[in-house]
Enzyme design. Structure first.
Site, PDB file in Angstrom:
ATOM      1  CB  SER A   1      -0.884   0.013   1.252  1.00 16.93           C
ATOM      2  OG  SER A   1      -1.508   1.278   1.437  1.00 16.93           O
TER       3      SER A   1
ATOM      4  CE1 TYR B   1      -4.448  -2.237   4.872  1.00 16.82           C
ATOM      5  CE2 TYR B   1      -3.450  -0.120   4.334  1.00 16.82           C
ATOM      6  CZ  TYR B   1      -3.964  -1.342   3.937  1.00 16.82           C
ATOM      7  OH  TYR B   1      -3.990  -1.658   2.606  1.00 16.82           O
TER       8      TYR B   1
END
Length: 250
Positions: A142, A155
Site C-alpha cells: 500500500s 494498517y
C-alpha cells in the site's frame, strides 16, 4: 503476457484479488484462487471459466500454515507446477490513535496482513525451489507503507512489514531465479475506502490527494501485478511499484 503460466492468487474472492485473478486468466494463465468465502471463490472460478479460462478454488485462511501449504500444494497438483503468485489477502480496520488501539485488533491485522504474506511466500518459494525453475511473487502492499496518514491504526505497520519481507526474500532467492516484488496501490475505488459509503466531503478530500483526479481501479492494480509477474519485468526484484495516481509525488 502470462501465456502457459500457473498462478496462485490469495484473497481472490472480491475486489482487487478477484479482478486480478480474472485478468491473470485473460493473460493466459491457469489460476488457483484462495479465500475464506467459498461462495465468492466458486463464483470467481465460474467467471474465469465462462471467459474460456481454467481455475481452481481452494478455501482457506492465510494465517493458518496448514491451509497455506494446502493452497500451494493443491494448485501445483492440479496444474502441474506453480510459476507466479499474487499474495493479496489482507484486511483493514477502523483507524484510531495509537494510545487508543487495542491488542486484539493488532493480532487480527498482523495475522492476516503479515503472517499471511510470510506463510504464503514460504510455501510458494518452497514449491519454486522444488521445481528448480524459478518463479515470481507479487505482494500486495500500500502507499501507506511509504507515506502514512495519522489515525490509520495498525494498517500502515502491517504494510511496512510486507515491504520488509518482500526485500528480504528478493535478496535471499535471487540466485535461484525467484523474483519478489510488491505493488503499492493508492485509494482504489473497489477497495476499503473507495467502495465505502463515506461522506462526499471526505471522498473529495481523498480524491484530491491523487493528482490524476480519481481513485484507482482494481484493474489498474491487476495490470501492474501482471507486468511484475511477466518476463517483461525479468530484471526487477525487491521493488515496490507504486500505483497511486501521483499521490506520492505531491
Amino acid at each position: 503476457m502470462l501465456q502457459g503460466k500457473i498462478a496462485l492468487v490469495t484473497g481472490g474472492t472480491s475486489g482487487i484479488g478477484q479482478t486480478t485473478a480474472l485478468a491473470i486468466a485473460r493473460a493466459g494463465a491457469k489460476v488457483g484462487i484462495t479465500g475464506r468465502r467459498a461462495e465468492e471463490g466458486h463464483e470467481t472460478v465460474r467467471m474465469i471459466e465462462a471467459a474460456g479460462g481454467e481455475a481452481l478454488f481452494i478455501q482457506g485462511d492465510v494465517s493458518r500454515e496448514a491451509d497455506v501449504e494446502r493452497m500451494v500444494g493443491e494448485t501445483a497438483a492440479r496444474f502441474g507446477r506453480l510459476d507466479v503468485a499474487f499474495n493479496n489477502a489482507g484486511i483493514g480496520a477502523a483507524g484510531g490513535l495509537l494510545a487508543d488501539m487495542d491488542a486484539d485488533t493488532f493480532d487480527d491485522m498482523f495475522n492476516i496482513n503479515v503472517r499471511g504474506v510470510f506463510l504464503s511466500m514460504k510455501h510458494e518459494i518452497r514449491q519454486f525451489l522444488k521445481q528448480g525453475t524459478g518463479g515470481a511473487i507479487v505482494n500486495c502492499s500500500s502507499i501507506q507503507a511509504h507515506v502514512t496518514i495519522a489515525g490509520s491504526g495498525h494498517y500502515p505497520a502491517t504494510k511496512h512489514a510486507v515491504e520488509g519481507y518482500t526485500k528480504m526474500a528478493a535478496l535471499e532467492y535471487a540466485a535461484q531465479g525467484i523474483r519478489v516484488n510488491a505493488v503499492s496501490p493508492g485509494v482504489i475505488a473497489e477497495g476499503r475506502l473507495g467502495a465505502n459509503p463515506l461522506p462526499e466531503e471526505f471522498q473529495k478530500m481523498l480524491r484530491d490527494l491523487h493528482p490524476l483526479g480519481r481513485f484507482g481501479s482494481a484493474q489498474d492494480v491487476a495490470d501492474s501485478v501482471i507486468f511484475l509477474m511477466s518476463d517483461k519485468a525479468s530484471f526487477i526484484t525487491g521493488s515496490s511499484l507504486v500505483v497511486d495516481g501521483g499521490y506520492m509525488a505531491r
